[in-house]
Design a protein around this motif. Structure first.
Motif, PDB file in Angstrom:
ATOM      1  N   MET A  62       0.797  -1.228   0.000  1.00 31.22           N
ATOM      2  CA  MET A  62       0.000   0.000   0.000  1.00 31.22           C
ATOM      3  C   MET A  62       0.828   1.275   0.000  1.00 31.22           C
ATOM      4  SD  MET A  62      -2.985  -0.942  -0.640  1.00 31.22           S
ATOM      5  CE  MET A  62      -3.802   0.631  -0.495  1.00 31.22           C
ATOM      6  N   PRO A  63       1.909   1.392   0.775  1.00 31.10           N
ATOM      7  CA  PRO A  63       2.707   2.615   0.687  1.00 31.10           C
ATOM      8  C   PRO A  63       3.250   2.865  -0.722  1.00 31.10           C
ATOM      9  CG  PRO A  63       3.287   1.426   2.673  1.00 31.10           C
ATOM     10  CD  PRO A  63       2.377   0.525   1.860  1.00 31.10           C
ATOM     11  N   LYS A  64       3.564   1.808  -1.434  1.00 29.05           N
ATOM     12  CA  LYS A  64       4.047   1.953  -2.815  1.00 29.05           C
ATOM     13  C   LYS A  64       2.935   2.467  -3.727  1.00 29.05           C
ATOM     14  CE  LYS A  64       7.444  -1.643  -2.115  1.00 29.05           C
ATOM     15  NZ  LYS A  64       7.801  -3.024  -2.314  1.00 29.05           N
ATOM     16  N   LEU A  65       1.726   1.961  -3.523  1.00 28.87           N
ATOM     17  CA  LEU A  65       0.598   2.435  -4.327  1.00 28.87           C
ATOM     18  C   LEU A  65       0.266   3.888  -3.995  1.00 28.87           C
ATOM     19  CD1 LEU A  65      -1.717  -0.695  -4.304  1.00 28.87           C
ATOM     20  CD2 LEU A  65      -0.321   0.153  -6.193  1.00 28.87           C
ATOM     21  N   TYR A  66       0.325   4.249  -2.716  1.00 31.47           N
ATOM     22  CA  TYR A  66       0.091   5.645  -2.332  1.00 31.47           C
ATOM     23  C   TYR A  66       1.134   6.561  -2.959  1.00 31.47           C
ATOM     24  CZ  TYR A  66      -3.235   4.076   1.241  1.00 31.47           C
ATOM     25  OH  TYR A  66      -4.296   3.536   1.906  1.00 31.47           O
ATOM     26  N   GLU A  67       2.380   6.137  -2.944  1.00 29.86           N
ATOM     27  CA  GLU A  67       3.448   6.939  -3.534  1.00 29.86           C
ATOM     28  C   GLU A  67       3.241   7.086  -5.036  1.00 29.86           C
ATOM     29  OE1 GLU A  67       6.723   9.333  -3.917  1.00 29.86           O
ATOM     30  OE2 GLU A  67       5.753   8.717  -2.051  1.00 29.86           O
ATOM     31  N   LEU A  68       2.813   6.035  -5.682  1.00 31.75           N
ATOM     32  CA  LEU A  68       2.535   6.092  -7.117  1.00 31.75           C
ATOM     33  C   LEU A  68       1.424   7.103  -7.407  1.00 31.75           C
ATOM     34  CD1 LEU A  68       3.120   4.847  -9.918  1.00 31.75           C
ATOM     35  CD2 LEU A  68       1.361   3.154  -9.399  1.00 31.75           C
ATOM     36  N   ALA A  69       0.365   7.081  -6.623  1.00 38.50           N
ATOM     37  CA  ALA A  69      -0.725   8.043  -6.798  1.00 38.50           C
ATOM     38  C   ALA A  69      -0.233   9.459  -6.521  1.00 38.50           C
ATOM     39  CB  ALA A  69      -1.887   7.694  -5.886  1.00 38.50           C
ATOM     40  N   TYR A  70       0.565   9.619  -5.477  1.00 40.06           N
ATOM     41  CA  TYR A  70       1.118  10.935  -5.147  1.00 40.06           C
ATOM     42  C   TYR A  70       1.928  11.487  -6.320  1.00 40.06           C
ATOM     43  CZ  TYR A  70       4.174  14.431  -3.084  1.00 40.06           C
ATOM     44  OH  TYR A  70       4.880  15.584  -2.843  1.00 40.06           O
ATOM     45  N   GLN A  71       2.783  10.652  -6.888  1.00 37.77           N
ATOM     46  CA  GLN A  71       3.618  11.085  -8.012  1.00 37.77           C
ATOM     47  C   GLN A  71       2.768  11.439  -9.229  1.00 37.77           C
ATOM     48  OE1 GLN A  71       6.840  11.801  -7.968  1.00 37.77           O
ATOM     49  NE2 GLN A  71       6.947  11.203  -5.820  1.00 37.77           N
ATOM     50  N   LYS A  72       1.686  10.740  -9.426  1.00 35.32           N
ATOM     51  CA  LYS A  72       0.802  11.011 -10.565  1.00 35.32           C
ATOM     52  C   LYS A  72       0.149  12.384 -10.436  1.00 35.32           C
ATOM     53  CE  LYS A  72      -1.202   9.644 -14.323  1.00 35.32           C
ATOM     54  NZ  LYS A  72      -0.466   9.515 -15.557  1.00 35.32           N
ATOM     55  N   TYR A  73      -0.230  12.775  -9.224  1.00 35.65           N
ATOM     56  CA  TYR A  73      -0.856  14.077  -8.999  1.00 35.65           C
ATOM     57  C   TYR A  73       0.157  15.216  -8.893  1.00 35.65           C
ATOM     58  CZ  TYR A  73      -5.439  12.035  -7.937  1.00 35.65           C
ATOM     59  OH  TYR A  73      -6.643  11.389  -8.001  1.00 35.65           O
ATOM     60  N   LYS A  74       1.397  14.893  -8.541  1.00 31.14           N
ATOM     61  CA  LYS A  74       2.421  15.907  -8.280  1.00 31.14           C
ATOM     62  C   LYS A  74       2.597  16.829  -9.494  1.00 31.14           C
ATOM     63  CE  LYS A  74       7.113  16.265  -6.530  1.00 31.14           C
ATOM     64  NZ  LYS A  74       8.287  15.505  -6.095  1.00 31.14           N
ATOM     65  N   ASN A  75       2.698  18.126  -9.194  1.00 28.98           N
ATOM     66  CA  ASN A  75       2.903  19.174 -10.209  1.00 28.98           C
ATOM     67  C   ASN A  75       1.752  19.277 -11.213  1.00 28.98           C
ATOM     68  OD1 ASN A  75       5.446  19.867  -9.087  1.00 28.98           O
ATOM     69  ND2 ASN A  75       6.395  18.195 -10.213  1.00 28.98           N
ATOM     70  N   THR A  76       0.558  18.928 -10.761  1.00 28.48           N
ATOM     71  CA  THR A  76      -0.641  19.118 -11.582  1.00 28.48           C
ATOM     72  C   THR A  76      -1.602  20.000 -10.794  1.00 28.48           C
ATOM     73  OG1 THR A  76      -1.973  17.278 -10.729  1.00 28.48           O
ATOM     74  CG2 THR A  76      -0.395  16.761 -12.502  1.00 28.48           C
ATOM     75  N   GLN A  77      -2.663  20.400 -11.435  1.00 29.77           N
ATOM     76  CA  GLN A  77      -3.654  21.217 -10.732  1.00 29.77           C
ATOM     77  C   GLN A  77      -4.379  20.420  -9.652  1.00 29.77           C
ATOM     78  OE1 GLN A  77      -5.990  22.181 -14.240  1.00 29.77           O
ATOM     79  NE2 GLN A  77      -7.712  21.001 -13.453  1.00 29.77           N
ATOM     80  N   TRP A  78      -4.256  19.111  -9.669  1.00 27.36           N
ATOM     81  CA  TRP A  78      -4.901  18.242  -8.684  1.00 27.36           C
ATOM     82  C   TRP A  78      -3.928  17.744  -7.616  1.00 27.36           C
ATOM     83  CZ3 TRP A  78      -5.413  17.299 -14.007  1.00 27.36           C
ATOM     84  CH2 TRP A  78      -6.608  17.764 -14.557  1.00 27.36           C
ATOM     85  N   GLU A  79      -2.778  18.384  -7.508  1.00 21.53           N
ATOM     86  CA  GLU A  79      -1.752  17.929  -6.572  1.00 21.53           C
ATOM     87  C   GLU A  79      -2.331  17.784  -5.161  1.00 21.53           C
ATOM     88  OE1 GLU A  79       2.799  18.941  -5.148  1.00 21.53           O
ATOM     89  OE2 GLU A  79       1.918  20.048  -6.805  1.00 21.53           O
ATOM     90  N   LYS A  80      -1.969  16.697  -4.508  1.00 23.31           N
ATOM     91  CA  LYS A  80      -2.418  16.380  -3.155  1.00 23.31           C
ATOM     92  C   LYS A  80      -1.205  15.994  -2.317  1.00 23.31           C
ATOM     93  CE  LYS A  80      -6.838  16.265  -4.368  1.00 23.31           C
ATOM     94  NZ  LYS A  80      -7.409  17.558  -4.543  1.00 23.31           N
ATOM     95  N   THR A  81      -1.315  16.187  -1.014  1.00 22.87           N
ATOM     96  CA  THR A  81      -0.271  15.691  -0.124  1.00 22.87           C
ATOM     97  C   THR A  81      -0.409  14.175  -0.018  1.00 22.87           C
ATOM     98  OG1 THR A  81      -1.590  15.818   1.898  1.00 22.87           O
ATOM     99  CG2 THR A  81      -0.372  17.829   1.237  1.00 22.87           C
ATOM    100  N   LEU A  82       0.630  13.540   0.454  1.00 27.01           N
ATOM    101  CA  LEU A  82       0.584  12.092   0.631  1.00 27.01           C
ATOM    102  C   LEU A  82      -0.503  11.711   1.637  1.00 27.01           C
ATOM    103  CD1 LEU A  82       1.835   9.474  -0.324  1.00 27.01           C
ATOM    104  CD2 LEU A  82       3.564   9.708   1.463  1.00 27.01           C
ATOM    105  N   ASP A  83      -0.686  12.509   2.677  1.00 32.11           N
ATOM    106  CA  ASP A  83      -1.752  12.228   3.643  1.00 32.11           C
ATOM    107  C   ASP A  83      -3.133  12.338   3.001  1.00 32.11           C
ATOM    108  OD1 ASP A  83      -0.077  11.628   5.756  1.00 32.11           O
ATOM    109  OD2 ASP A  83      -0.038  13.689   6.510  1.00 32.11           O
ATOM    110  N   GLN A  84      -3.311  13.308   2.125  1.00 32.69           N
ATOM    111  CA  GLN A  84      -4.592  13.434   1.421  1.00 32.69           C
ATOM    112  C   GLN A  84      -4.837  12.231   0.519  1.00 32.69           C
ATOM    113  OE1 GLN A  84      -3.689  17.326  -0.249  1.00 32.69           O
ATOM    114  NE2 GLN A  84      -5.429  18.215   0.868  1.00 32.69           N
ATOM    115  N   ILE A  85      -3.784  11.775  -0.134  1.00 30.82           N
ATOM    116  CA  ILE A  85      -3.890  10.584  -0.985  1.00 30.82           C
ATOM    117  C   ILE A  85      -4.361   9.395  -0.144  1.00 30.82           C
ATOM    118  CG2 ILE A  85      -2.571   8.898  -2.356  1.00 30.82           C
ATOM    119  CD1 ILE A  85      -2.921  11.524  -3.856  1.00 30.82           C
TER     120      ILE A  85
END
Length: 103
Positions: A62-85
């Motif tokens: 799960m931490p790997k999947l969360y990190e993958l989602a975080y990276q996908k949102y990073k530097n976009t208009q939908w950027e979220k913190t890891l905690d939000q993810i």
């Protein structure tokens, strides 16, 4: 059929799958477990073992999947913190396909 430690699953012949809402895959929520099979008599022991292995690896996956989602949102208009993810996403289903190689 009862699968320890997950609970009960039932065969749905129309969809050629074993299905159940089970415990002990993800903490704090029930997960849909779907195991495709050609018939209710097909031996699915190897598939059950794969699900058990996934459940035991849950805390490292799960931490790997969360990190993958975080990276996908990073530097976009939908950027979220890891905690939000982590608040947005949680495991709802595990579906083991008939080829036993894809989840």
């Amino acid at each position: 059929m009862t699968i320890e430690p997950f609970g009960n699953i039932n065969y749905k012949s129309k969809d050629q799958e074993w299905f159940g809402l089970v415990d002990n895959i993800a903490p704090n929520n029930k997960v849909e477990l779907i195991i495709f099979a050609d018939g209710s008599n097909q031996n699915i022991d190897d598939k059950i073992e794969s699900v058990k292995q996934f459940a035991s690896d849950y805390n490292s996956v799960m931490p790997k999947l969360y990190e993958l989602a975080y990276q996908k949102y990073k530097n976009t208009q939908w950027e979220k913190t890891l905690d939000q993810i982590k608040e947005m996403y949680f495991l709802t289903a595990v579906s083991l396909k008939s080829d036993n190689n894809s989840i």
